[in-house]
Design a protein around this motif. Structure first.
Motif, mmCIF file in Angstrom:
data_model
loop_
_atom_site.group_PDB
_atom_site.id
_atom_site.type_symbol
_atom_site.label_atom_id
_atom_site.label_comp_id
_atom_site.label_asym_id
_atom_site.label_seq_id
_atom_site.Cartn_x
_atom_site.Cartn_y
_atom_site.Cartn_z
ATOM 1 N N VAL A 138 0.845 -1.200 0.000
ATOM 2 C CA VAL A 138 0.000 0.000 0.000
ATOM 3 C C VAL A 138 0.876 1.244 0.000
ATOM 4 O O VAL A 138 1.967 1.256 0.570
ATOM 5 C CB VAL A 138 -0.930 0.067 1.234
ATOM 6 N N GLU A 139 0.378 2.276 -0.644
ATOM 7 C CA GLU A 139 0.994 3.595 -0.535
ATOM 8 C C GLU A 139 0.220 4.363 0.509
ATOM 9 O O GLU A 139 -1.000 4.535 0.397
ATOM 10 C CB GLU A 139 0.913 4.324 -1.877
ATOM 11 N N ALA A 140 0.919 4.796 1.549
ATOM 12 C CA ALA A 140 0.234 5.467 2.650
ATOM 13 C C ALA A 140 1.234 6.286 3.438
ATOM 14 O O ALA A 140 2.429 5.969 3.453
ATOM 15 C CB ALA A 140 -0.413 4.426 3.565
ATOM 16 N N PRO A 141 0.770 7.360 4.092
ATOM 17 C CA PRO A 141 1.659 8.083 4.990
ATOM 18 C C PRO A 141 2.144 7.140 6.099
ATOM 19 O O PRO A 141 1.383 6.260 6.520
ATOM 20 C CB PRO A 141 0.778 9.192 5.578
ATOM 21 N N SER A 142 3.367 7.329 6.561
ATOM 22 C CA SER A 142 3.949 6.366 7.507
ATOM 23 C C SER A 142 3.179 6.315 8.823
ATOM 24 O O SER A 142 3.156 5.295 9.498
ATOM 25 C CB SER A 142 5.408 6.734 7.777
ATOM 26 N N ASP A 143 2.520 7.432 9.185
ATOM 27 C CA ASP A 143 1.823 7.459 10.477
ATOM 28 C C ASP A 143 0.363 7.010 10.356
ATOM 29 O O ASP A 143 -0.391 7.077 11.306
ATOM 30 C CB ASP A 143 1.881 8.865 11.084
ATOM 31 N N MET A 144 -0.036 6.578 9.176
ATOM 32 C CA MET A 144 -1.444 6.183 9.004
ATOM 33 C C MET A 144 -1.714 4.900 9.785
ATOM 34 O O MET A 144 -1.042 3.893 9.585
ATOM 35 C CB MET A 144 -1.746 5.965 7.524
ATOM 36 N N PRO A 145 -2.700 4.938 10.696
ATOM 37 C CA PRO A 145 -2.967 3.734 11.484
ATOM 38 C C PRO A 145 -3.382 2.570 10.585
ATOM 39 O O PRO A 145 -4.097 2.740 9.593
ATOM 40 C CB PRO A 145 -4.119 4.142 12.401
ATOM 41 N N LEU A 146 -2.933 1.369 10.977
ATOM 42 C CA LEU A 146 -3.263 0.163 10.216
ATOM 43 C C LEU A 146 -4.775 0.041 10.012
ATOM 44 O O LEU A 146 -5.235 -0.429 8.969
ATOM 45 C CB LEU A 146 -2.715 -1.069 10.965
ATOM 46 N N LEU A 147 -5.562 0.473 11.008
ATOM 47 C CA LEU A 147 -7.020 0.333 10.896
ATOM 48 C C LEU A 147 -7.540 0.981 9.620
ATOM 49 O O LEU A 147 -8.348 0.391 8.899
ATOM 50 C CB LEU A 147 -7.714 0.955 12.119
ATOM 51 N N TRP A 148 -7.065 2.201 9.332
ATOM 52 C CA TRP A 148 -7.585 2.914 8.161
ATOM 53 C C TRP A 148 -6.953 2.413 6.875
ATOM 54 O O TRP A 148 -7.560 2.474 5.817
ATOM 55 C CB TRP A 148 -7.425 4.424 8.335
ATOM 56 N N VAL A 149 -5.728 1.874 6.985
ATOM 57 C CA VAL A 149 -5.138 1.209 5.822
ATOM 58 C C VAL A 149 -5.997 0.008 5.443
ATOM 59 O O VAL A 149 -6.343 -0.197 4.284
ATOM 60 C CB VAL A 149 -3.685 0.782 6.130
ATOM 61 N N LEU A 150 -6.369 -0.775 6.452
ATOM 62 C CA LEU A 150 -7.191 -1.954 6.184
ATOM 63 C C LEU A 150 -8.550 -1.555 5.629
ATOM 64 O O LEU A 150 -8.999 -2.058 4.605
ATOM 65 C CB LEU A 150 -7.388 -2.757 7.484
ATOM 66 N N ARG A 151 -9.203 -0.640 6.315
ATOM 67 C CA ARG A 151 -10.606 -0.326 5.973
ATOM 68 C C ARG A 151 -10.715 0.537 4.719
ATOM 69 O O ARG A 151 -11.521 0.264 3.845
ATOM 70 C CB ARG A 151 -11.295 0.378 7.153
#
Lengths: 167, 717
Positions: A15-28
Motif C-alpha cells: 500500500v501507498e500510505a503516509p507512515s503514520d497512518m494507522p493500520l485500521l484505516w489502511v485496512l478499511r
C-alpha cells in the motif's frame, strides 16, 4: 508517498500510505478489509483487535510503517476456507453475538488469550478489555471455556501462516 | 399478559407477480403495533382477490425460483435479533429450512408502521408473519397437488419442499410460479396451533451469526458506496456551541482533503481516508461560541431537578412513612458502532444508507433539510451495531445529507467516539421522591413524584436545530418516547400498595437527549424497587417474602419464585457479599432478577451471579430472549454502579469508554442464567424488559452488602 508491503491474511499486499497512518484505516479505507471496526480510535474499546505476527494488536494505534514486512491477521483471515477457527465455531455454538460489531475484536482477543494460555481462568478472561455494549460477556466467557475444554487446536491460526507471519 | 392476537384473522393478499408473493398488513392490531387506527383498511378485499399496486404498508413474502423465501422486514436489526425471530416464524409456518429464509431490511416506505421501538416488534409481527407464511404454504401445497394430480391433503411440507405420499418432492422454488396463479388454496391457510410448533420456541442461533464471526456482516461504515468519501466533523467544546469563524486554509492544503464545509453542528472535512479526515479536522482553526448551557454544571442541574419534583400531599392519617430521594445521572447510549451515514445528495434526488429505528420520519426530515420532496429521497436501512434507543434519532443522517449537498459529492460520515459521548444523545438525568405510607404492617399509599430533564430549546430554537443536524429536534425526541410509553410505572399497580399515585415535573434544557432502553422505567422502576426493599426492611420482612405477599399478578409472583429457587435466595454468603432482588412488569411481559454482589471492596463491587426469569408469553426464540436479558443485566450493572455522564459548564466531561465506564468483562457476572417461563399466550415485549429489574436488583444487593442506602446513580461516579 511511501509504500509498505506486508502479508495480510496470508496474501502479500503493498500500500501507498503516509507512515503514520494507522493500520485500521489502511485496512478499511485502502484495502477494503472491514472486519476490524472503529469504535474509539484510541485503543480503548478494542473493536479493531487483530494480530500482528500472531500477537494481539489494536490497529487503530499501530502505524502502517510498523507492519512492513510482517504478518497481519484480521477476523477475515481466521477461518481456513469454510472451516471456522475453533473460537469462531464456539462463538456460533454459544450464539455469543448480538449486534456483532465488537465480536471480530472479541474473537481475535480470545484467540490471542488462548494462545498464551490454553486453559484460561476466570481471572484471565476478566483481563480481556474489549467492550461489548450489548453486554454479551457471559456468553464470551462460556465460549472461551468451551474452546479451552476441547483444547489442543486453539493455537492454529489458519491461513495466515505464510511468509514472515509466524504463529 | 398480552392481547388475544392469535384469535384475530390476519388478512393476507396475493400480489400479482410471476413468483409466489403474498402480503399481510402489519399493525392490524392497531393499539399494540403503532398506536394509530388504520381506518380505510376495510376497503381492501381479503385473500381471494389479487391486489395489485402498492405493497408499501405490507409485510411481503416472496418465494424465489432459487428456493429462497424472502421477507423484506420493515424494522431495524440492531442486535435484538428481530430478523432471526421473524425468520423462525416464517420457517415454522412454511416448513422451510431457516437457512432458506432471508430477512433483508426494507428501505423506508411511504406508509405503514416501520418504527422499531417500545419492544413491540415481535408482538406486532407475530400474527401477520405467521398468517403470511401459512397462506404461502397452502398455495404451494395446492400447486404441487395440481402438478402431481394428487389429493392435496395427502401432501406434506418439510425442508422448503412439498413431499408426496410416495416420497416424491418438489422444492418451493420449483412450485412458486404455479403457486402464484392459485386463487383458492385447497388446504387450510391458517397458522398451526402452538402444540405443533417445532421452530417457534426452539432455542435458535442468530441467522447472521456466521456472517458476524467471519467479519462479513456489513454496517453502514463497511458499505462500498461508489465514491463516498470518509467524512468527520469538528464539533464545539460545549453542547450545541456554534462556529464563529473558521480558518480552514491549512486543512484544505493537506493531502487527501476533498472538501471542507460548514454544517450546523460544526465544520465537516471530506477526505480520501478517515486518517486524512481526522488529521485535517485537527488542522482547522475554529473560534467557537459557547453553547446555551455553558454556565451550567451537574450541581445546578441536580438542584433544578430537585426543585421541579412535584410536592406530595398529606399522607394517610396514622401512617408512618418510608421515603427516599433518588438521583440518576445522564447516561450515554454509546452503541459500539458510532453514528455513521452514507449520503449521496444530487440536484433532484438523494440516497442515504444508515441504521434507523424510524426511517420514515428520517426520510421526511432529510428531505426537508436538503430541500427535496420526500418521494425523491431513498433511505436504505442498514444493520446497526447496537442502538439502545440511539437510532430512533437520525442526527448523523441529516448531517451527512447536508454535507453531501454542500460538498456536491457522496460522503461517508462517521461521528468519532468522542463526538458520540460528548454530543449526545443521552438518557435524561432525573430526580425521584418516593414515599410509602405504612399502617398496621401494610403499605396503604405509595407515591412517586419525579422530574427529568426535557429536551427543550425555547427561544433558542435555532440552537436546537444543530442537535438534529438542521431541522427541528422536538418531534424526534417525542418519537422516541411516545411509542415506548406503556402505563407509567407508578400507575402499573404491580403491588397491592393501597392508593398509588404518580406525578412528574420537568426541567427544559437545550441538550440532545433520547430514549434509552426501557425509557422512564429504567430510572422510575429501579427507584421504586429500592423503596420496596426498604419498606420490607422497615417491617422486618424478607424482600422476597414481602414481594410475594404484595404482588398483584400471579405471573410476576411466578418469575419471582423462579429466581428465588434457582438463585437459592437466602443462601449463606461471606461478609461483604449479598443477594438482591427486583421485579418488573411492562410490554405485556414480566421479569424477575436476583443478583449476588461482592462488595468487600466498596469501591470495586463485582456482581458475581445473575439469575433472571421472564414471562413474555410465547418466547419465539428462547436463546435470543436470554441474550436480551443478559444485555439488560449488563445495563443494570453499568448504570447502577459505574456508567454515567457529568456535565461541566455546558459540556460532557467524558469522551470514550475509558471514562464513560460501561461494564467490561471484569464487571460482568461469572455466572448468568435466564429462565423462560412456559406460556401459550401471544408474545409480549422483551428487548427492554429486563433493565429495571436488573438495575433494581443490583442496587438492592449493594445496599444489603454494604448496609448503605444508595441514593445517587451510578454509585461510583
Amino acid at each position: 508517498m511511501p509504500s509498505y508491503s506486508f502479508v495480510l491474511n496470508g496474501k502479500p499486499v503493498t500500500v501507498e500510505a503516509p507512515s503514520d497512518m494507522p493500520l485500521l484505516w489502511v485496512l478499511r479505507d485502502l484495502l477494503g478489509v472491514t472486519g476490524p471496526k472503529y469504535g474509539c480510535g484510541v485503543g480503548v474499546c478494542r473493536a479493531c483487535t487483530s494480530h500482528l505476527d500472531g500477537e494481539e494488536i489494536q490497529p487503530c494505534l499501530v502505524p502502517v510503517a510498523d507492519c512492513a514486512g510482517r504478518g497481519v491477521t484480521t477476523i477475515e483471515g481466521l477461518a481456513d476456507g469454510d472451516r471456522l477457527h475453533p473460537v469462531q465455531q464456539a462463538w456460533l455454538d454459544c450464539d455469543v453475538a448480538q449486534c456483532g460489531f465488537c465480536q471480530p475484536g472479541q474473537i481475535m482477543a480470545a484467540v490471542a488469550l488462548l494462545k498464551k494460555t490454553s486453559r484460561p481462568t476466570d481471572a484471565d478472561i476478566d483481563g480481556i478489555e474489549n467492550v461489548c455494549r450489548c453486554g454479551t460477556y457471559s456468553r464470551i466467557r462460556e465460549a472461551i471455556k468451551k474452546v479451552a475444554a476441547t483444547a489442543g487446536t486453539a493455537d492454529d491460526e489458519g491461513p495466515g501462516r505464510t511468509g514472515t507471519h509466524t504463529v | 399478559m398480552s392481547g388475544q392476537l392469535s384469535r384475530r384473522r390476519f388478512m393476507v393478499y396475493s400480489l400479482a407477480a410471476s413468483t409466489l408473493t403474498v402480503a399481510a398488513p402489519i399493525g392490524c392490531d392497531t393499539a399494540k403495533a403503532d398506536g394509530t387506527a388504520r381506518r380505510g383498511e376495510g376497503a381492501r378485499r381479503p385473500s381471494d382477490v389479487v391486489v395489485t399496486g402498492t405493497d408499501e404498508e405490507m409485510l411481503v413474502l416472496e418465494v424465489t425460483t432459487a428456493n429462497k423465501v424472502v421477507v423484506r422486514l420493515p424494522r431495524a436489526e440492531v442486535g435484538q435479533g428481530i430478523t432471526t425471530a421473524v425468520a423462525m416464524m416464517i420457517a415454522e409456518e412454511l416448513d422451510a429450512r431457516i437457512e432458506d429464509v432471508q430477512i433483508p431490511l426494507a428501505d423506508a416506505r411511504s406508509k405503514g408502521n416501520q418504527f422499531t421501538g417500545g419492544s413491540n416488534s415481535v408482538s406486532s409481527l407475530y400474527g401477520p408473519a405467521r398468517a403470511l407464511a401459512a397462506t404461502a404454504r397452502a398455495r404451494l401445497v395446492t400447486a404441487a397437488a395440481k402438478r402431481w394430480n394428487l389429493p392435496p391433503r395427502t401432501l406434506r411440507t418439510r425442508d422448503t419442499k412439498v413431499v408426496g405420499p410416495d416420497g416424491r418432492t418438489a422444492t418451493f422454488g420449483s412450485l412458486s410460479a404455479d403457486a402464484a396463479r392459485i386463487r383458492r388454496p385447497a388446504v387450510s391457510s391458517r397458522p398451526k396451533p402452538a402444540s405443533r410448533h417445532r421452530v417457534i420456541g426452539k432455542p435458535t442461533t442468530r441467522i447472521d451469526a456466521r456472517d458476524i464471526v467471519t467479519g462479513k456482516a456489513k454496517y453502514a461504515g463497511d458499505l462500498a458506496v461508489a465514491d463516498a468519501k470518509p467524512t468527520v466533523v469538528a464539533r464545539p467544546p460545549t453542547l450545541l456551541g456554534k462556529v464563529v469563524s473558521v480558518d480552514d486554509r491549512a486543512a484544505r492544503a493537506m493531502p487527501g482533503v476533498r472538501a471542507v464545509v460548514r454544517v450546523p453542528g460544526g465544520v465537516a472535512v471530506v477526505a480520501d481516508t478517515f486518517h486524512h479526515a481526522f488529521k485535517a479536522e485537527k488542522a482547522l482553526r475554529i473560534t467557537w461560541a459557547p453553547g446555551p448551557l455553558a454556565a451550567l454544571s451537574d450541581a445546578a442541574i441536580r438542584s433544578r431537578l430537585r426543585t421541579a419534583v412535584p410536592r406530595f400531599g398529606t399522607p394517610p392519617t396514622g401512617s408512618t412513612q418510608v421515603a427516599g430521594e433518588f438521583e440518576f445521572a445522564f447516561v450515554s447510549h454509546a452503541p459500539m458502532e458510532v453514528l455513521t451515514a452514507v449520503a449521496d445528495v444530487r440536484a433532484g434526488s438523494a440516497e442515504i444508507w444508515f441504521s434507523s429505528q424510524s426511517p420514515q420520519e428520517a426520510r421526511d426530515s432529510i428531505a426537508a433539510a436538503v430541500g427535496l420532496p420526500a418521494s425523491k429521497v431513498r433511505v436504505h436501512v442498514v444493520r446497526g451495531g447496537g442502538s439502545f434507543g440511539r437510532r430512533l434519532n437520525y442526527d448523523a443522517a441529516i448531517e451527512a445529507a447536508l454535507i453531501s449537498k454542500k460538498a456536491r459529492r457522496p460522503v461517508k460520515l462517521m461521528w468519532s467516539r468522542a463526538d458520540d459521548v460528548r454530543h449526545g444523545r443521552m438518557r435524561p438525568a432525573s430526580h425521584h421522591r418516593i414515599r410509602a405510607s405504612v399502617q398496621r404492617g401494610r403499605v396503604v399509599a405509595f407515591e412517586h413524584a419525579m422530574a427529568s430533564v426535557n429536551e427543550s430549546y425555547g427561544a433558542a430554537q435555532e440552537q436546537g436545530q444543530s442537535a438534529q443536524g438542521g431541522v427541528s429536534t422536538t418531534p424526534v425526541a417525542w418519537a422516541g418516547r411516545a411509542p415506548a410509553a406503556g402505563p407509567l410505572p407508578s400507575d402499573s399497580g404491580l403491588y397491592n400498595f393501597g392508593r398509588i399515585s404518580g406525578n412528574s415535573g420537568g426541567v427544559g434544557l437545550a441538550m440532545p437527549l433520547g430514549a434509552w432502553r426501557s425509557v422512564d422505567s429504567g430510572t422510575m422502576r429501579t427507584a421504586e424497587e429500592i423503596v420496596v426493599d426498604e419498606v420490607a426492611r422497615s417491617l422486618g420482612r424478607d424482600p422476597v417474602a414481602f414481594r410475594r405477599a404484595t404482588l398483584r399478578s400471579k405471573a410476576v409472583r411466578a418469575v419471582l419464585d423462579k429466581v428465588a429457587s434457582a438463585g437459592r435466595w437466602g443462601r449463606t454468603l461471606p461478609t461483604g457479599h449479598a443477594q438482591g432482588v427486583a421485579v418488573h412488569e411492562e410490554y405485556g411481559s414480566c421479569v424477575a432478577c436476583l443478583v449476588e454482589i461482592d462488595a468487600t471492596n466498596r469501591k470495586e463491587p463485582r456482581v458475581t451471579r445473575v439469575v433472571m426469569a421472564a414471562d413474555v408469553g410465547t418466547a419465539v426464540n428462547p436463546r435470543g430472549l436470554q441474550a436480551q436479558l443478559m444485555g439488560a443485566a449488563t445495563d443494570g450493572i453499568s448504570t447502577v454502579l459505574r456508567a454515567g455522564l457529568h456535565i461541566d459548564r455546558g459540556a460532557v466531561r467524558e469522551s470514550s469508554y475509558a471514562d464513560f465506564r460501561y461494564a467490561r468483562q471484569r464487571h460482568a457476572p461469572t455466572h448468568f442464567e435466564a429462565h423462560i417461563m412456559p406460556s401459550r399466550q401471544d408474545p409480549g415485549g422483551a428487548g427492554e424488559l429486563g433493565v429495571p429489574a436488573a438495575a433494581g436488583a443490583v442496587a438492592n444487593a449493594y445496599a444489603r452488602a454494604t448496609g448503605t442506602r444508595p441514593r445517587r446513580f451510578p454509585i461510583d461516579f
